[in-house]
Design a protein around this motif. Structure first.
Motif, PDB file in Angstrom:
ATOM      1  N   ASN A   1      31.470  66.803  11.038  1.00 18.83           N
ATOM      2  CA  ASN A   1      32.400  67.865  10.676  1.00 18.83           C
ATOM      3  C   ASN A   1      32.034  69.171  11.377  1.00 18.83           C
ATOM      4  OD1 ASN A   1      34.489  69.189   9.296  1.00 18.83           O
ATOM      5  ND2 ASN A   1      33.118  69.752   7.626  1.00 18.83           N
ATOM      6  N   ARG A   2      30.748  69.466  11.447  1.00 20.14           N
ATOM      7  CA  ARG A   2      30.288  70.698  12.085  1.00 20.14           C
ATOM      8  C   ARG A   2      30.559  70.690  13.586  1.00 20.14           C
ATOM      9  NH1 ARG A   2      29.249  75.454   9.581  1.00 20.14           N
ATOM     10  NH2 ARG A   2      28.391  75.036   7.572  1.00 20.14           N
ATOM     11  N   ILE A   3      30.404  69.548  14.226  1.00 19.85           N
ATOM     12  CA  ILE A   3      30.680  69.471  15.666  1.00 19.85           C
ATOM     13  C   ILE A   3      32.144  69.790  15.916  1.00 19.85           C
ATOM     14  CG2 ILE A   3      30.815  67.935  17.671  1.00 19.85           C
ATOM     15  CD1 ILE A   3      28.337  66.469  16.501  1.00 19.85           C
TER      16      ILE A   3
ATOM     17  N   CYS B   1      32.677  70.636  30.128  1.00 20.12           N
ATOM     18  CA  CYS B   1      31.691  71.711  30.029  1.00 20.12           C
ATOM     19  C   CYS B   1      30.271  71.139  29.983  1.00 20.12           C
ATOM     20  CB  CYS B   1      31.973  72.551  28.789  1.00 20.12           C
ATOM     21  SG  CYS B   1      30.873  73.945  28.560  1.00 20.12           S
ATOM     22  N   MET B   2      30.109  70.045  29.242  1.00 21.46           N
ATOM     23  CA  MET B   2      28.786  69.430  29.127  1.00 21.46           C
ATOM     24  C   MET B   2      28.444  68.613  30.365  1.00 21.46           C
ATOM     25  SD  MET B   2      28.774  68.404  25.118  1.00 21.46           S
ATOM     26  CE  MET B   2      27.107  67.773  25.128  1.00 21.46           C
ATOM     27  N   GLY B   3      29.438  68.013  30.979  1.00 14.44           N
ATOM     28  CA  GLY B   3      29.248  67.333  32.253  1.00 14.44           C
ATOM     29  C   GLY B   3      28.811  65.885  32.214  1.00 14.44           C
ATOM     30  N   ASP B   4      27.987  65.499  31.272  1.00 12.56           N
ATOM     31  CA  ASP B   4      27.431  64.138  31.303  1.00 12.56           C
ATOM     32  C   ASP B   4      27.826  63.306  30.078  1.00 12.56           C
ATOM     33  OD1 ASP B   4      25.969  65.537  29.436  1.00 12.56           O
ATOM     34  OD2 ASP B   4      24.071  64.594  29.950  1.00 12.56           O
ATOM     35  N   ILE B   5      28.999  63.575  29.532  1.00 15.69           N
ATOM     36  CA  ILE B   5      29.463  62.841  28.354  1.00 15.69           C
ATOM     37  C   ILE B   5      30.978  62.704  28.428  1.00 15.69           C
ATOM     38  CG2 ILE B   5      29.688  64.913  26.918  1.00 15.69           C
ATOM     39  CD1 ILE B   5      28.641  63.179  24.557  1.00 15.69           C
ATOM     40  N   SER B   6      31.486  61.633  27.865  1.00  9.78           N
ATOM     41  CA  SER B   6      32.936  61.419  27.875  1.00  9.78           C
ATOM     42  C   SER B   6      33.551  61.999  26.608  1.00  9.78           C
ATOM     43  CB  SER B   6      33.251  59.926  27.968  1.00  9.78           C
ATOM     44  OG  SER B   6      32.847  59.278  26.770  1.00  9.78           O
ATOM     45  N   LYS B   7      34.861  62.224  26.663  1.00  5.73           N
ATOM     46  CA  LYS B   7      35.538  62.727  25.468  1.00  5.73           C
ATOM     47  C   LYS B   7      35.558  61.659  24.375  1.00  5.73           C
ATOM     48  CE  LYS B   7      40.339  61.784  26.694  1.00  5.73           C
ATOM     49  NZ  LYS B   7      41.665  62.364  26.888  1.00  5.73           N
ATOM     50  N   GLN B   8      35.501  60.405  24.755  1.00  7.59           N
ATOM     51  CA  GLN B   8      35.461  59.327  23.774  1.00  7.59           C
ATOM     52  C   GLN B   8      34.151  59.369  22.979  1.00  7.59           C
ATOM     53  OE1 GLN B   8      36.303  58.857  27.010  1.00  7.59           O
ATOM     54  NE2 GLN B   8      38.458  58.260  26.870  1.00  7.59           N
ATOM     55  N   ALA B   9      33.053  59.642  23.665  1.00  7.92           N
ATOM     56  CA  ALA B   9      31.755  59.742  22.985  1.00  7.92           C
ATOM     57  C   ALA B   9      31.746  60.944  22.046  1.00  7.92           C
ATOM     58  CB  ALA B   9      30.632  59.856  24.004  1.00  7.92           C
ATOM     59  N   LEU B  10      32.324  62.047  22.498  1.00 10.26           N
ATOM     60  CA  LEU B  10      32.415  63.229  21.633  1.00 10.26           C
ATOM     61  C   LEU B  10      33.279  62.938  20.415  1.00 10.26           C
ATOM     62  CD1 LEU B  10      32.822  66.083  24.267  1.00 10.26           C
ATOM     63  CD2 LEU B  10      30.863  65.687  22.768  1.00 10.26           C
ATOM     64  N   SER B  11      34.351  62.200  20.621  1.00 11.70           N
ATOM     65  CA  SER B  11      35.221  61.823  19.509  1.00 11.70           C
ATOM     66  C   SER B  11      34.462  60.988  18.482  1.00 11.70           C
ATOM     67  CB  SER B  11      36.432  61.047  20.035  1.00 11.70           C
ATOM     68  OG  SER B  11      37.245  60.626  18.971  1.00 11.70           O
ATOM     69  N   LYS B  12      33.602  60.096  18.952  1.00 10.27           N
ATOM     70  CA  LYS B  12      32.788  59.288  18.036  1.00 10.27           C
ATOM     71  C   LYS B  12      31.844  60.169  17.220  1.00 10.27           C
ATOM     72  CE  LYS B  12      32.860  54.920  20.529  1.00 10.27           C
ATOM     73  NZ  LYS B  12      32.074  53.892  21.213  1.00 10.27           N
ATOM     74  N   PHE B  13      31.282  61.219  17.855  1.00 10.36           N
ATOM     75  CA  PHE B  13      30.424  62.150  17.121  1.00 10.36           C
ATOM     76  C   PHE B  13      31.219  62.862  16.029  1.00 10.36           C
ATOM     77  CE2 PHE B  13      27.636  62.853  21.128  1.00 10.36           C
ATOM     78  CZ  PHE B  13      26.909  61.708  20.844  1.00 10.36           C
ATOM     79  N   GLU B  14      32.427  63.299  16.380  1.00  8.73           N
ATOM     80  CA  GLU B  14      33.256  64.042  15.431  1.00  8.73           C
ATOM     81  C   GLU B  14      33.754  63.166  14.277  1.00  8.73           C
ATOM     82  OE1 GLU B  14      36.394  66.304  17.212  1.00  8.73           O
ATOM     83  OE2 GLU B  14      35.002  67.593  18.293  1.00  8.73           O
TER      84      GLU B  14
ATOM     85  N   GLY C   1      32.079  60.642  13.104  1.00  7.83           N
ATOM     86  CA  GLY C   1      30.934  60.125  12.375  1.00  7.83           C
ATOM     87  C   GLY C   1      30.612  58.687  12.720  1.00  7.83           C
ATOM     88  N   ASP C   2      31.246  58.148  13.758  1.00  8.50           N
ATOM     89  CA  ASP C   2      30.977  56.773  14.174  1.00  8.50           C
ATOM     90  C   ASP C   2      29.649  56.658  14.919  1.00  8.50           C
ATOM     91  OD1 ASP C   2      33.399  56.076  13.093  1.00  8.50           O
ATOM     92  OD2 ASP C   2      34.480  56.099  15.004  1.00  8.50           O
ATOM     93  N   ALA C   3      29.180  57.779  15.469  1.00  8.69           N
ATOM     94  CA  ALA C   3      27.897  57.810  16.171  1.00  8.69           C
ATOM     95  C   ALA C   3      27.230  59.149  15.869  1.00  8.69           C
ATOM     96  CB  ALA C   3      28.112  57.660  17.674  1.00  8.69           C
ATOM     97  N   LEU C   4      25.908  59.155  15.903  1.00 10.62           N
ATOM     98  CA  LEU C   4      25.153  60.387  15.670  1.00 10.62           C
ATOM     99  C   LEU C   4      24.509  60.841  16.962  1.00 10.62           C
ATOM    100  CD1 LEU C   4      23.383  59.664  12.267  1.00 10.62           C
ATOM    101  CD2 LEU C   4      25.232  61.280  12.705  1.00 10.62           C
TER     102      LEU C   4
END
Length: 142
Positions: free
Chosen positions: A4-6, A23-36, A38-41
């Motif tokens: 939630n905080r991300i 902006c981060m350069g070394d991550i996909s939007k899909q991975a960021l979506s998983k963080f948001e 809660g599917d991945a930490l």
């Protein structure tokens, strides 16, 4: 909680998942979506990268949510994009959280502080004012 905080930090900065990934350069939007979702930490390195990219301190991701905003209403331009509306709401939430945190800090200080009674210290010169200030600092543990 971290997920939630991300998302809130990203919305606070007005970034899309894709813009944050670029902006981060070394991550996909899909991975960021998983963080948001809660599917991945994220690991500690990734949290530091997110904090830098989102311009927040790493501790931001671990703070407990202290506010649950009622529906926010504000005057906006008729053509204000939804993303910009979300930025305004997240900014209001962030300011409110920081305000509440400060209020809690000052409330605990006020409970412990015992101010001198009004008029209990007479001051007629600069030296007496300095002595009174020293006395108060000592009494108030400053």
């Amino acid at each position: 909680m971290i997920s939630n905080r991300i998302q809130r930090a990203r919305l606070l900065r007005g970034l899309s998942l894709e813009a944050l990934a670029q902006c981060m350069g070394d991550i996909s939007k899909q991975a960021l979506s998983k963080f948001e979702k809660g599917d991945a930490l994220p690991n500690s390195t990734r949290i530091l990268q997110l904090a830098k990219a989102l311009n927040v301190k790493p501790e931001y991701f671990f703070r407990a949510d202290t506010t649950e905003l009622a529906p926010v209403e504000f005057r906006k331009l008729s053509r204000m994009p939804k993303r910009d509306q979300k930025v305004v709401i997240e900014q209001a939430r962030d300011h409110l959280e920081r305000y509440i945190a400060l209020e809690q800090v000052f409330a605990s200080i006020q409970k412990n502080a015992k101010p001198a009674a009004a008029g209990s210290i007479r001051v007629n010169s600069r030296d007496e004012a300095e002595a009174a200030a020293s006395q108060l600092r000592k009494e108030w543990c400053l």
